[in-house]
Design an enzyme around this catalytic site. Structure first.
Site, mmCIF file in Angstrom:
data_model
loop_
_atom_site.group_PDB
_atom_site.id
_atom_site.type_symbol
_atom_site.label_atom_id
_atom_site.label_comp_id
_atom_site.label_asym_id
_atom_site.label_seq_id
_atom_site.Cartn_x
_atom_site.Cartn_y
_atom_site.Cartn_z
ATOM 1 N N ASP A 89 -32.580 58.064 -79.879
ATOM 2 C CA ASP A 89 -32.739 57.123 -78.771
ATOM 3 C C ASP A 89 -31.671 56.034 -78.759
ATOM 4 O O ASP A 89 -31.911 54.907 -78.323
ATOM 5 C CB ASP A 89 -34.144 56.487 -78.793
ATOM 6 C CG ASP A 89 -35.225 57.554 -78.836
ATOM 7 O OD1 ASP A 89 -35.061 58.576 -78.152
ATOM 8 O OD2 ASP A 89 -36.215 57.366 -79.564
ATOM 9 N N LYS A 120 -27.692 58.409 -76.200
ATOM 10 C CA LYS A 120 -26.790 59.577 -76.151
ATOM 11 C C LYS A 120 -26.692 60.140 -74.736
ATOM 12 O O LYS A 120 -25.622 60.569 -74.315
ATOM 13 C CB LYS A 120 -27.289 60.668 -77.107
ATOM 14 C CG LYS A 120 -27.302 60.252 -78.562
ATOM 15 C CD LYS A 120 -27.871 61.342 -79.450
ATOM 16 C CE LYS A 120 -29.345 61.610 -79.266
ATOM 17 N NZ LYS A 120 -30.244 60.519 -79.659
ATOM 18 N N GLY A 145 -35.542 63.086 -75.750
ATOM 19 C CA GLY A 145 -35.816 62.431 -74.474
ATOM 20 C C GLY A 145 -34.622 61.568 -74.156
ATOM 21 O O GLY A 145 -34.313 60.639 -74.883
ATOM 22 N N HIS A 146 -33.909 61.944 -73.100
ATOM 23 C CA HIS A 146 -32.714 61.192 -72.722
ATOM 24 C C HIS A 146 -32.944 60.570 -71.352
ATOM 25 O O HIS A 146 -33.298 61.264 -70.413
ATOM 26 C CB HIS A 146 -31.493 62.104 -72.625
ATOM 27 C CG HIS A 146 -31.224 62.894 -73.869
ATOM 28 N ND1 HIS A 146 -31.024 62.293 -75.094
ATOM 29 C CD2 HIS A 146 -31.125 64.224 -74.087
ATOM 30 C CE1 HIS A 146 -30.802 63.230 -76.005
ATOM 31 N NE2 HIS A 146 -30.865 64.415 -75.414
ATOM 32 N N GLN A 195 -31.653 64.250 -81.227
ATOM 33 C CA GLN A 195 -32.083 63.491 -82.416
ATOM 34 C C GLN A 195 -30.879 62.745 -83.012
ATOM 35 O O GLN A 195 -30.044 62.311 -82.268
ATOM 36 C CB GLN A 195 -32.759 64.407 -83.453
ATOM 37 C CG GLN A 195 -34.079 64.991 -82.968
ATOM 38 C CD GLN A 195 -33.896 66.102 -81.967
ATOM 39 O OE1 GLN A 195 -33.207 67.076 -82.220
ATOM 40 N NE2 GLN A 195 -34.521 65.992 -80.807
HETATM 41 P P1 GDP Z 1 -31.084 59.132 -76.211
HETATM 42 O O1 GDP Z 1 -32.277 59.886 -76.663
HETATM 43 O O2 GDP Z 1 -30.122 58.840 -77.316
HETATM 44 O O3 GDP Z 1 -30.401 59.776 -75.034
HETATM 45 O O4 GDP Z 1 -31.594 57.710 -75.734
HETATM 46 P P2 GDP Z 1 -32.885 57.383 -74.823
HETATM 47 O O5 GDP Z 1 -32.561 57.718 -73.413
HETATM 48 O O6 GDP Z 1 -34.115 57.953 -75.431
HETATM 49 O O7 GDP Z 1 -33.001 55.818 -75.030
HETATM 50 C C1 GDP Z 1 -31.968 54.959 -74.690
HETATM 51 C C2 GDP Z 1 -32.446 53.974 -73.606
HETATM 52 O O8 GDP Z 1 -31.537 52.906 -73.530
HETATM 53 C C3 GDP Z 1 -32.499 54.567 -72.204
HETATM 54 O O9 GDP Z 1 -33.598 54.005 -71.539
HETATM 55 C C4 GDP Z 1 -31.189 54.116 -71.562
HETATM 56 O O10 GDP Z 1 -31.268 53.981 -70.153
HETATM 57 C C5 GDP Z 1 -31.011 52.764 -72.207
HETATM 58 N N1 GDP Z 1 -29.625 52.329 -72.409
HETATM 59 C C6 GDP Z 1 -28.546 53.054 -72.794
HETATM 60 N N2 GDP Z 1 -27.474 52.254 -72.969
HETATM 61 C C7 GDP Z 1 -27.904 50.992 -72.698
HETATM 62 C C8 GDP Z 1 -27.253 49.702 -72.742
HETATM 63 O O11 GDP Z 1 -26.088 49.537 -73.080
HETATM 64 N N3 GDP Z 1 -28.050 48.628 -72.411
HETATM 65 C C9 GDP Z 1 -29.364 48.747 -72.057
HETATM 66 N N4 GDP Z 1 -30.057 47.648 -71.762
HETATM 67 N N5 GDP Z 1 -29.974 49.951 -72.015
HETATM 68 C C10 GDP Z 1 -29.258 51.035 -72.335
HETATM 69 P P1 IMO Z 2 -33.599 61.957 -78.981
HETATM 70 O O1 IMO Z 2 -32.716 63.153 -78.770
HETATM 71 C C1 IMO Z 2 -36.325 59.843 -81.643
HETATM 72 C C2 IMO Z 2 -38.702 62.269 -84.424
HETATM 73 C C3 IMO Z 2 -40.209 62.302 -84.207
HETATM 74 C C4 IMO Z 2 -40.677 62.491 -85.640
HETATM 75 C C5 IMO Z 2 -39.612 63.415 -86.232
HETATM 76 C C6 IMO Z 2 -40.005 64.886 -86.238
HETATM 77 O O2 IMO Z 2 -34.283 61.466 -77.772
HETATM 78 O O3 IMO Z 2 -32.892 60.900 -79.754
HETATM 79 P P2 IMO Z 2 -40.205 66.728 -84.340
HETATM 80 O O4 IMO Z 2 -41.080 66.787 -83.112
HETATM 81 O O5 IMO Z 2 -38.751 66.797 -84.020
HETATM 82 O O6 IMO Z 2 -40.604 67.718 -85.388
HETATM 83 O O7 IMO Z 2 -40.494 65.275 -84.973
HETATM 84 O O8 IMO Z 2 -38.449 63.237 -85.432
HETATM 85 N N1 IMO Z 2 -37.895 62.648 -83.250
HETATM 86 C C7 IMO Z 2 -37.205 61.771 -82.490
HETATM 87 N N2 IMO Z 2 -37.138 60.422 -82.542
HETATM 88 N N3 IMO Z 2 -35.585 60.496 -80.738
HETATM 89 C C8 IMO Z 2 -35.617 61.857 -80.682
HETATM 90 O O9 IMO Z 2 -34.805 62.571 -79.884
HETATM 91 C C9 IMO Z 2 -36.489 62.558 -81.560
HETATM 92 N N4 IMO Z 2 -36.781 63.865 -81.772
HETATM 93 C C10 IMO Z 2 -37.628 63.902 -82.808
HETATM 94 O O10 IMO Z 2 -40.673 61.099 -83.647
HETATM 95 O O11 IMO Z 2 -40.617 61.267 -86.340
HETATM 96 MG MG MG Z 3 -34.348 59.745 -76.695
#
Ligand code: GDP
Ligand code: IMO
Ligand code: MG
Length: 428
Positions: A13, A16, A40-41, A223
């Site tokens: 999170d 990416k 989850g992106h 991840q």
């Molecule tokens: P990922 O799993 O690595 O793709 O990241 P997620 O989407 O799960 O979580 C990142 C969150 O941060 C998302 O809600 C993005 O919209 C938000 N985000 C990404 N870059 C920035 C930033 O520079 N500032 C802020 N405030 N939010 C950001």
């Molecule tokens: P993105 O791509 C954050 C965590 C779960 C748990 C562990 C194992 O959005 O960054 P799993 O279901 O993969 O066997 O769970 O890994 N986990 C993540 N945490 N971002 C993710 O993906 C994750 N994918 C798995 O919360 O601790």
């Molecule tokens: Mg994510």
């Protein structure tokens, strides 16, 4: 600049999805090489928010070929749900291709994921419950079902039978659940075969050819480094290789084709699920990071654990992945603190560790050693050049860059597609 790998440096999170979207404008292919719909992106484009789980984030960029490679585990129900949902919003998904060697997540592995977690009780991993671990376990014990098996009825029947022989014993005798019928599973999987068929190709051959032709290929990790099954905080990890090396095994492209490794890292840290987290905050600062940063899971909705930036983890990620560039996200969330702590080392029973301890129990007992950097109050969400950032924000970036083992090429200052400060090109 043909082969670029993008990975998470912390516990996921990091942003990416947004970084892939940013790079998407300069790349021809975006390849998901590990994990499944545990990811989850969130990508925000023109005020519209897209939440992607299984599809590579590059699917949102016109002209890019999105690839689901062999290292991914595919939940077919989720795949088609996600495709329909974004098609309904006008996104062209027709270029998506999927590896014949990717494994599928049959519904029994979602069941296995949930029952094993329940069985672990207090020692549970806190998985996303999507069947990821059991499906990778099946792959390694050689009872997995691959995409290509869906196109041969008798093979599929044999393989499902083989898998259920063990699982039904476990389900009935250990977990007290009902046995699963082979035909039920075969039917469930075959229901998707015809829709899937035109998307299935030899993705390794496709990608190697693309690289030969001078195309730019982005390998997008799900991840992150600290959740990698080999290099993360085992056993509190996911079940795949989320680090840069996974891009090669997960896609069938050799290491000599990778030119750049970009790691995405938040200006603070978060973690979902169980496991050690040295800089975790249990106070109002942690709550404030969670609220300002909207730190709630895209996949499970769980509140994310929040803490300060950990340079020990950043250096470890730089080393394990061979990072050439960092993308530092969410700097805007740190606006308004008088002093911003940054963890520079760990202390375990009075002993200082400048690098990540090798012993898992040391990591569990580590206390953060903080350096306190000066904060800033100015709103930085409108900054589009490094010089437009307040001096203390610039100093924060420079200080963490010095501690983290690679240059910081992009700084995120807001969720929107254009809310970035670019210091160096990621593709040139
Ligand atoms: P990922 O799993 O690595 O793709 O990241 P997620 O989407 O799960 O979580 C990142 C969150 O941060 C998302 O809600 C993005 O919209 C938000 N985000 C990404 N870059 C920035 C930033 O520079 N500032 C802020 N405030 N939010 C950001
Ligand atoms: P993105 O791509 C954050 C965590 C779960 C748990 C562990 C194992 O959005 O960054 P799993 O279901 O993969 O066997 O769970 O890994 N986990 C993540 N945490 N971002 C993710 O993906 C994750 N994918 C798995 O919360 O601790
Ligand atoms: Mg994510």
């Amino acid at each position: 600049m043909p082969g670029i790998v993008l990975v998470g440096a912390q516990w996921g999170d990091e942003g990416k999805g947004k970084a892939t979207d940013l790079l998407g404008r300069d790349v021809d292919y975006v390849v998901k090489f590990n994990g499944g719909n545990n990811a989850g992106h969130t990508v925000v484009i023109g005020g519209q928010t897209y939440a992607l789980h299984l599809l590579p984030s590059g699917i949102l960029t016109p002209g890019v070929v999105p690839v689901i490679a062999n290292g991914v585990v595919v939940d077919l129900e989720v795949l088609f749900q996600e495709l329909s949902a974004i098609e309904a919003r006008g996104v062209d998904t027709s270029r998506l291709v999927i590896s014949a060697n990717a494994h599928v997540i049959p519904s029994y592995n979602r069941t296995m994921d949930k029952v094993t977690e329940r069985f672990l009780g207090k020692r549970q991993i806190g998985t996303t419950g999507r069947g990821i671990g059991p499906t990778y376990a099946d792959k390694m014990t050689r009872v997995g079902i691959r995409i290509q098996d869906l196109f041969d009825h008798s093979i599929l029947l044999q393989k499902v039978e083989g898998a259920l022989m063990q699982k039904n014993h476990l389900l009935v005798k250990v977990y007290n659940r009902r046995a699963i019928a082979v035909e039920e599973v075969v039917e469930e999987l075959e229901a998707y075969a015809e829709r899937l068929r035109p998307m299935v190709v030899d993705t390794a051959a496709l990608l190697n050819q693309a690289l030969d032709d001078g195309a730019t290929v982005l390998f997008e990790g799900g991840q992150a480094t600290m959740l990698d099954v080999d290099h993360g905080t085992y056993p509190f990890v996911t079940s795949s290789n989320a680090t840069a090396g996974g891009a090669c095994t997960g896609s069938g492209v050799g290491p000599t084709r990778i030119d750049r490794v970009v790691a995405v890292i938040k200006a603070y840290a978060t973690r979902v699920g169980s496991g050690p987290f040295t800089t975790e905050l249990f106070d109002l600062d942690g709550e404030r990071l969670r609220e300002i940063g909207h730190e709630y899971g895209v996949t499970t909705g769980r509140p994310r654990r929040c803490g300060w930036y950990d340079a020990v983890v950043a250096r470890y990620a730089a080393r394990i992945n061979g990072v050439t560039d960092f993308v530092l996200t969410k700097l805007d969330v740190l606006t308004g603190w008088d002093k911003v702590p940054v963890c520079v080392a760990y202390e375990v029973d009075g002993v200082r560790f400048d690098e990540l301890p090798v012993s898992q129990s040391d990591i569990h007992h580590a206390k953060p050693v903080y350096e306190y950097l000066d904060g800033w109050d100015e709103d930085i969400t409108g900054a589009r050049s490094f010089g437009a950032l307040p001096l203390n924000a610039q100093r924060y970036v420079q200080a963490v860059e010095e501690m983290s083992g690679a240059r910081i090429s992009v700084v995120g200052v807001g969720p929107g597609r254009d809310a970035i400060v670019q210091r160096h090109s990621l593709v040139g």
